[in-house]
Design a protein around this motif. Structure first.
Motif, PDB file in Angstrom:
ATOM      1  N   UNK A 102      45.361  10.139 -32.218  1.00  6.16           N
ATOM      2  CA  UNK A 102      44.909   8.852 -32.763  1.00  6.16           C
ATOM      3  C   UNK A 102      43.782   8.368 -31.861  1.00  6.16           C
ATOM      4  N   UNK A 103      42.573   8.317 -32.405  1.00  2.16           N
ATOM      5  CA  UNK A 103      41.373   8.045 -31.613  1.00  2.16           C
ATOM      6  C   UNK A 103      40.684   6.778 -32.120  1.00  2.16           C
ATOM      7  N   UNK A 104      40.968   5.665 -31.451  1.00  2.00           N
ATOM      8  CA  UNK A 104      40.364   4.369 -31.800  1.00  2.00           C
ATOM      9  C   UNK A 104      40.568   4.030 -33.275  1.00  2.00           C
ATOM     10  N   UNK A 105      41.801   4.088 -33.705  1.00  2.00           N
ATOM     11  CA  UNK A 105      42.159   3.684 -35.065  1.00  2.00           C
ATOM     12  C   UNK A 105      42.077   2.170 -35.180  1.00  2.00           C
ATOM     13  N   UNK A 106      41.286   1.671 -36.113  1.00  2.00           N
ATOM     14  CA  UNK A 106      41.148   0.222 -36.319  1.00  2.00           C
ATOM     15  C   UNK A 106      42.087  -0.207 -37.454  1.00  2.00           C
ATOM     16  N   UNK A 107      42.956  -1.154 -37.147  1.00  2.00           N
ATOM     17  CA  UNK A 107      43.941  -1.616 -38.117  1.00  2.00           C
ATOM     18  C   UNK A 107      43.807  -3.124 -38.279  1.00  2.00           C
ATOM     19  N   UNK A 108      43.637  -3.627 -39.507  1.00  2.00           N
ATOM     20  CA  UNK A 108      43.601  -5.086 -39.697  1.00  2.00           C
ATOM     21  C   UNK A 108      44.857  -5.744 -39.131  1.00  2.00           C
ATOM     22  N   UNK A 109      44.693  -6.903 -38.536  1.00  2.00           N
ATOM     23  CA  UNK A 109      45.806  -7.586 -37.876  1.00  2.00           C
ATOM     24  C   UNK A 109      46.948  -7.888 -38.833  1.00  2.00           C
ATOM     25  N   UNK A 110      46.640  -8.094 -40.122  1.00  2.00           N
ATOM     26  CA  UNK A 110      47.714  -8.415 -41.062  1.00  2.00           C
ATOM     27  C   UNK A 110      48.528  -7.195 -41.474  1.00  2.00           C
ATOM     28  N   UNK A 111      48.184  -6.017 -40.921  1.00  2.00           N
ATOM     29  CA  UNK A 111      48.989  -4.821 -41.175  1.00  2.00           C
ATOM     30  C   UNK A 111      49.953  -4.521 -40.024  1.00  2.00           C
ATOM     31  N   UNK A 112      50.073  -5.472 -39.101  1.00  2.00           N
ATOM     32  CA  UNK A 112      51.104  -5.372 -38.076  1.00  2.00           C
ATOM     33  C   UNK A 112      52.403  -5.907 -38.656  1.00  2.00           C
ATOM     34  N   UNK A 113      53.503  -5.195 -38.399  1.00  2.00           N
ATOM     35  CA  UNK A 113      54.816  -5.702 -38.805  1.00  2.00           C
ATOM     36  C   UNK A 113      55.288  -6.697 -37.758  1.00  2.00           C
ATOM     37  N   UNK A 114      55.470  -7.946 -38.176  1.00  2.00           N
ATOM     38  CA  UNK A 114      55.890  -8.983 -37.247  1.00  2.00           C
ATOM     39  C   UNK A 114      54.773  -9.371 -36.299  1.00  2.00           C
ATOM     40  N   UNK A 115      55.145  -9.700 -35.072  1.00  2.00           N
ATOM     41  CA  UNK A 115      54.193 -10.124 -34.064  1.00  2.00           C
ATOM     42  C   UNK A 115      54.082  -9.071 -32.975  1.00  2.00           C
ATOM     43  N   UNK A 116      53.003  -9.161 -32.185  1.00  2.00           N
ATOM     44  CA  UNK A 116      52.830  -8.267 -31.049  1.00  2.00           C
ATOM     45  C   UNK A 116      54.016  -8.402 -30.102  1.00  2.00           C
ATOM     46  N   UNK A 117      54.547  -7.274 -29.675  1.00  2.00           N
ATOM     47  CA  UNK A 117      55.699  -7.265 -28.787  1.00  2.00           C
ATOM     48  C   UNK A 117      57.028  -7.116 -29.496  1.00  2.00           C
ATOM     49  N   UNK A 118      57.012  -7.138 -30.847  1.00  2.00           N
ATOM     50  CA  UNK A 118      58.261  -7.045 -31.611  1.00  2.00           C
ATOM     51  C   UNK A 118      58.523  -5.648 -32.170  1.00  2.00           C
ATOM     52  N   UNK A 119      57.729  -4.674 -31.745  1.00  2.00           N
ATOM     53  CA  UNK A 119      57.838  -3.341 -32.326  1.00  2.00           C
ATOM     54  C   UNK A 119      59.199  -2.704 -32.140  1.00  2.00           C
ATOM     55  N   UNK A 120      59.777  -2.830 -30.939  1.00  2.00           N
ATOM     56  CA  UNK A 120      61.083  -2.219 -30.704  1.00  2.00           C
ATOM     57  C   UNK A 120      62.174  -2.915 -31.520  1.00  2.00           C
ATOM     58  N   UNK A 121      62.011  -4.220 -31.716  1.00  2.00           N
ATOM     59  CA  UNK A 121      62.989  -4.942 -32.539  1.00  2.00           C
ATOM     60  C   UNK A 121      62.993  -4.399 -33.961  1.00  2.00           C
TER      61      UNK A 121
END
Length: 392
Positions: free
Chosen positions: A220-239
């Motif tokens: 994965x080399x500098x993949x740009x992802x729109x912020x609204x494609x994050x599930x939840x908030x930053x830091x909640x990935x493990x949850x």
């Protein structure tokens, strides 16, 4: 707490799934359309999905109105889908899609559900879950806290970089769920595939080959992802990973349970037809006892799956219970598959039946979603924590 759809509807769905697998899917087990790793090609998978769609059994654990079967009901259905190694592929109940659909259904926004989940439920898009990382990079495997893939905000996007490995189904997938770490902690993104920033470096030959797309190593080399494609908030990935984790462990148990039911049927038929030393094999105590042990292990595995599913249906996270179930069921199924091979002798190690493949697939299952030893270690730590709490 999951209410489900009730026993009568569940029984009808399961019966339809079983009939479809036995009558329609099983004849395709000898279909030559395989990639050079032995996995079914997307052409074969798509043809089977079209047949499932026409029969009304595609994605049977999610109803047309969007309702999801309870975990106990899902077990009844997914066990039937597993009666052939091609069954989960045909019915759209295979990993990682089933787990990814469950996750997006639980935590995805309505926009993300329409854009990513809907085509997955319809069987028109395969997916991949990008978490495991190469050992040579010191990356995350059984210990997700070792994650090396990073993400950083850049305007209204996030930029993700790193390497992932053993990413099931990555080759040919249209939806990806990518885990990375930011300053705030782990993050999870949903992305369209293919993307030029995500490059497949290598697809290894592995002991199993039932899943389209193999188990790729990916850059994965500098993949740009729109912020609204994050599930939840930053830091909640493990949850959010935990939301997926316990049900995904259990659905592996469900599918491979079905495969071992079928392997045992084949071994029983062989033992009742084949003669040696003046008797049918089943009449020899050494063979009959192995098949009796299979029945015992199958019943214990079935009850363990149902028990763990009931815990998840109660609304509990089921972390420890799913670890226990994953260990108990994967080890029991390994014993069953091994006995089936042994009962059938030379035929059991050949491609004359699916028994040889089931043995290979179940051997890999002892590693999927955490090796037996990691789950036991986790349970031992819990035993220690619980003991310490009782001392105060």
């Amino acid at each position: 707490m999951s209410q489900g759809v009730g026993p009568e509807l569940t029984a009808r769905i399961a019966a339809n799934v079983e009939a479809f697998v036995r009558e329609v899917v099983v004849p395709f087990e000898t279909d030559p359309r395989r990639d050079h790793h032995g996995a079914p090609t997307d052409e074969l998978a798509d043809e089977l999905k079209e047949k499932a769609r026409a029969a009304g059994v595609l994605t049977p654990h999610i109803l047309p109105d969007g309702r999801h079967l309870s975990q106990r009901e899902t077990a009844v259905v997914l066990e039937k889908s597993g009666l052939s190694p091609l069954g989960p592929v045909a019915l759209n109940t295979a990993a990682p899609d089933e787990g990814n659909m469950f996750l997006l259904g639980k935590v995805g926004s309505e926009e993300l559900k329409q854009r990513f989940l809907k085509p997955m439920i319809e069987g028109r898009a395969r997916s991949a879950f990008f978490m495991t990382e190469p050992a040579e990079d010191g990356g995350a495997g059984s210990d997700p806290s070792m994650m090396q893939t990073t993400c950083r905000p850049d305007g209204n996007h996030w930029v993700v970089s790193g390497r992932k490995t053993f990413i099931t189904g990555a080759q040919g997938a249209k939806v990806g769920i990518v885990m990375a770490r930011a300053e705030q902690g782990a993050c999870m993104f949903v992305v369209d595939l293919p993307d030029p920033a995500i490059r497949i470096e290598h697809v290894p030959n592995t002991i199993d080959n039932s899943m389209p797309g193999g188990h790729a190593t990916v850059l994965i080399d500098d993949l740009r992802v729109p912020a609204d494609q994050m599930l939840g908030e930053a830091g909640e990935g493990f949850k959010y990973a935990q939301v997926r984790l316990a049900p995904a462990r259990l659905s592996h148990c469900m599918r491979w349970f079905g495969a071992c039911v079928r392997a045992n049927e084949i071994a029983i038929d062989y033992a009742n037809r084949r003669q040696a030393f003046g008797q049918f094999l089943i009449e020899h105590e050494g063979v009959g006892f192995m098949l009796a042990d299979n029945l015992i292990d199958l019943k214990q595995a079935e009850l363990t799956i149902d028990w763990c599913a009931s815990i998840l249906d109660s609304g509990a996270p089921g972390t420890s219970e799913s670890s226990m179930a994953k260990v108990a069921v994967s080890e029991a199924l390994m014993r069953i598959a091994d006995r089936c091979v042994q009962v059938m002798g030379g035929t059991g190690v050949s491609d004359a039946t699916i028994v040889e493949q089931v043995f290979r697939e179940v051997r890999a299952f002892r590693i999927y979603d955490g090796p037996t030893e990691v789950h036991k270690w986790s349970l031992a730590k819990k035993i220690r924590r619980d003991w310490v709490k009782r001392q105060v």
